[in-house]
Write a protein that holds these residues in place. Structure first.
Motif, PDB file in Angstrom:
ATOM      1  N   VAL A  34      11.713   7.461  -4.069  1.00 64.10           N
ATOM      2  CA  VAL A  34      11.263   7.045  -2.732  1.00 64.10           C
ATOM      3  C   VAL A  34      12.322   7.422  -1.697  1.00 64.10           C
ATOM      4  CG1 VAL A  34      10.529   5.107  -1.305  1.00 64.10           C
ATOM      5  CG2 VAL A  34       9.874   5.185  -3.713  1.00 64.10           C
ATOM      6  N   MET A 161      -2.174   0.794  -7.811  1.00 61.84           N
ATOM      7  CA  MET A 161      -0.781   0.571  -7.399  1.00 61.84           C
ATOM      8  C   MET A 161      -0.627  -0.890  -6.988  1.00 61.84           C
ATOM      9  SD  MET A 161       1.200   0.017  -4.450  1.00 61.84           S
ATOM     10  CE  MET A 161       1.758   0.972  -3.057  1.00 61.84           C
ATOM     11  N   ILE A 163       2.489  -3.955  -5.508  1.00 65.23           N
ATOM     12  CA  ILE A 163       3.846  -4.406  -5.173  1.00 65.23           C
ATOM     13  C   ILE A 163       3.847  -5.913  -5.401  1.00 65.23           C
ATOM     14  CG2 ILE A 163       5.664  -4.471  -3.420  1.00 65.23           C
ATOM     15  CD1 ILE A 163       3.982  -2.374  -1.819  1.00 65.23           C
ATOM     16  N   MET A 201       9.581  -1.507  -9.424  1.00 61.20           N
ATOM     17  CA  MET A 201      10.622  -1.035  -8.523  1.00 61.20           C
ATOM     18  C   MET A 201      11.941  -1.424  -9.192  1.00 61.20           C
ATOM     19  SD  MET A 201       8.489  -2.229  -5.128  1.00 61.20           S
ATOM     20  CE  MET A 201       9.792  -2.006  -3.936  1.00 61.20           C
ATOM     21  N   SER A 202      13.057  -1.318  -8.472  1.00 62.75           N
ATOM     22  CA  SER A 202      14.349  -1.602  -9.114  1.00 62.75           C
ATOM     23  C   SER A 202      14.364  -2.933  -9.853  1.00 62.75           C
ATOM     24  CB  SER A 202      15.466  -1.630  -8.081  1.00 62.75           C
ATOM     25  OG  SER A 202      15.362  -0.544  -7.226  1.00 62.75           O
ATOM     26  N   ARG A 217       8.633   3.274  -8.915  1.00 68.28           N
ATOM     27  CA  ARG A 217       9.048   3.803  -7.615  1.00 68.28           C
ATOM     28  C   ARG A 217      10.451   3.288  -7.279  1.00 68.28           C
ATOM     29  NH1 ARG A 217       4.247   0.897  -6.895  1.00 68.28           N
ATOM     30  NH2 ARG A 217       5.521  -0.595  -5.773  1.00 68.28           N
ATOM     31  N   ARG A 226      19.353   1.725   2.468  1.00 68.64           N
ATOM     32  CA  ARG A 226      18.839   2.150   3.771  1.00 68.64           C
ATOM     33  C   ARG A 226      19.450   1.242   4.839  1.00 68.64           C
ATOM     34  NH1 ARG A 226      14.562   2.328   0.191  1.00 68.64           N
ATOM     35  NH2 ARG A 226      14.041   0.172   0.605  1.00 68.64           N
TER      36      ARG A 226
HETATM   37  C1  LIG Z   1      10.628   1.289  -0.315  1.00 67.43           C
HETATM   38  C2  LIG Z   1       9.636   1.215  -1.402  1.00 67.43           C
HETATM   39  C3  LIG Z   1      10.014   1.381  -2.745  1.00 67.43           C
HETATM   40  C4  LIG Z   1      11.446   1.603  -3.185  1.00 67.43           C
HETATM   41  O1  LIG Z   1      12.211   0.497  -2.859  1.00 67.43           O
HETATM   42  P1  LIG Z   1      13.762   0.410  -3.229  1.00 67.43           P
HETATM   43  O2  LIG Z   1      14.080  -1.012  -3.066  1.00 67.43           O
HETATM   44  O3  LIG Z   1      14.498   1.277  -2.287  1.00 67.43           O
HETATM   45  O4  LIG Z   1      13.923   0.901  -4.624  1.00 67.43           O
HETATM   46  C5  LIG Z   1       9.005   1.344  -3.686  1.00 67.43           C
HETATM   47  N1  LIG Z   1       7.727   1.151  -3.372  1.00 67.43           N
HETATM   48  C6  LIG Z   1       7.325   0.974  -2.104  1.00 67.43           C
HETATM   49  C7  LIG Z   1       5.891   0.756  -1.813  1.00 67.43           C
HETATM   50  C8  LIG Z   1       8.269   0.995  -1.088  1.00 67.43           C
HETATM   51  O5  LIG Z   1       7.871   0.821   0.171  1.00 67.43           O
END
Ligand SMILES: *Cc1c(COP(=O)(O)O)cnc(C)c1O
Length: 231
Positions: A34, A161, A163, A201-202, A217, A226
């Protein structure tokens, strides 16, 4: 300081370890780098280290990078951010994948704006913890949207997908990930081309891999932190 190539390698190693620990096949989970808010030169470094899958969150920024890196034609560009319908054309014309389709209106617009030569790969975003701050359909709404997308000639439905909620205990997280895996398998039974579960994610990579994710991701782990105001 570590280079992007070094961080990419350790991220890939952590992913490989999680895959092995989950008794899954080698290379069954892809790593999406990403690159949001990061300069083109960072993407070039990851590219030179052999990486090809990049994810962007912001339409305008993503399109600028895609256009700047046109010669690197084997990059696969994934749009992973929320999409306003007035920006759908840019996504339809520039990206290879979108992870964040969550309504019929956007799907129809993308289909109309996509060239018939190459289908846009689509994941349906699922708001698994029902958070008001997040986009995505509920588990119950997947089937209807999937049916609509599958009937659109310029889109290719590839999967789901999510989150998951950041602040939840381990048991709740596990439950969310399991629900996603079940919904994914159910979708696979209906559509041959569904092969992608973008999850992890992480913070939750190992758990996501243990629960059937096929794409994780990672941003910060590869490109570094960032700055706060551009998130
Ligand atoms: C920013 C983002 C990531 C990656 O996040 P990090 O904390 O930088 O690893 C993954 N998925 C989505 C949808 C994001 O917006």
């Amino acid at each position: 300081m570590e280079t992007i190539a070094e961080r990419l390698k350790s991220a890939q190693n952590s992913l490989n370890m999680a895959v092995e620990k989950a008794h899954r096949a080698t290379n069954s989970v892809q790593l999406l780098a990403v690159s949001k808010t990061k300069p083109v030169s960072d993407i070039v470094q990851a590219y030179e280290a052999g990486h090809r899958l990049f994810g962007e969150n912001y339409v305008q920024e993503g399109v600028e990078k895609i256009q700047a890196l046109q010669e690197l034609s084997d990059i696969e560009w994934h749009f992973i951010g929320p999409l306003q319908s007035n920006k759908s054309k840019l996504v339809a014309e520039n990206f290879d994948w979108i992870h964040s389709v969550d309504r019929a209106k956007i799907a129809n617009k993308l289909n109309g704006q996509r060239s018939a030569h190459k289908k846009l790969n689509v994941l349906i975003q699922v708001n698994i913890n029902d958070e008001t701050s997040k986009a995505g359909v509920s588990i119950e709404q997947i089937a209807e949207l999937a049916e609509l997308i599958a009937a659109l000639p310029n889109l290719q439905l590839r999967g789901l997908m999510t989150i998951p909620k950041a602040q939840q205990d381990e048991a709740q997280l596990q439950l969310s990930l399991k629900q996603m895996h079940q919904a994914f398998m159910k979708l696979q039974q209906c559509y041959d081309r569904v092969d992608t579960l973008s999850m992890g994610m992480s913070a939750d990579m190992a758990q996501a891999v243990a629960n059937g994710s096929t794409m994780v991701r990672l941003g910060t782990a590869i490109f570094g932190a960032r700055t706060k105001n551009n998130n």
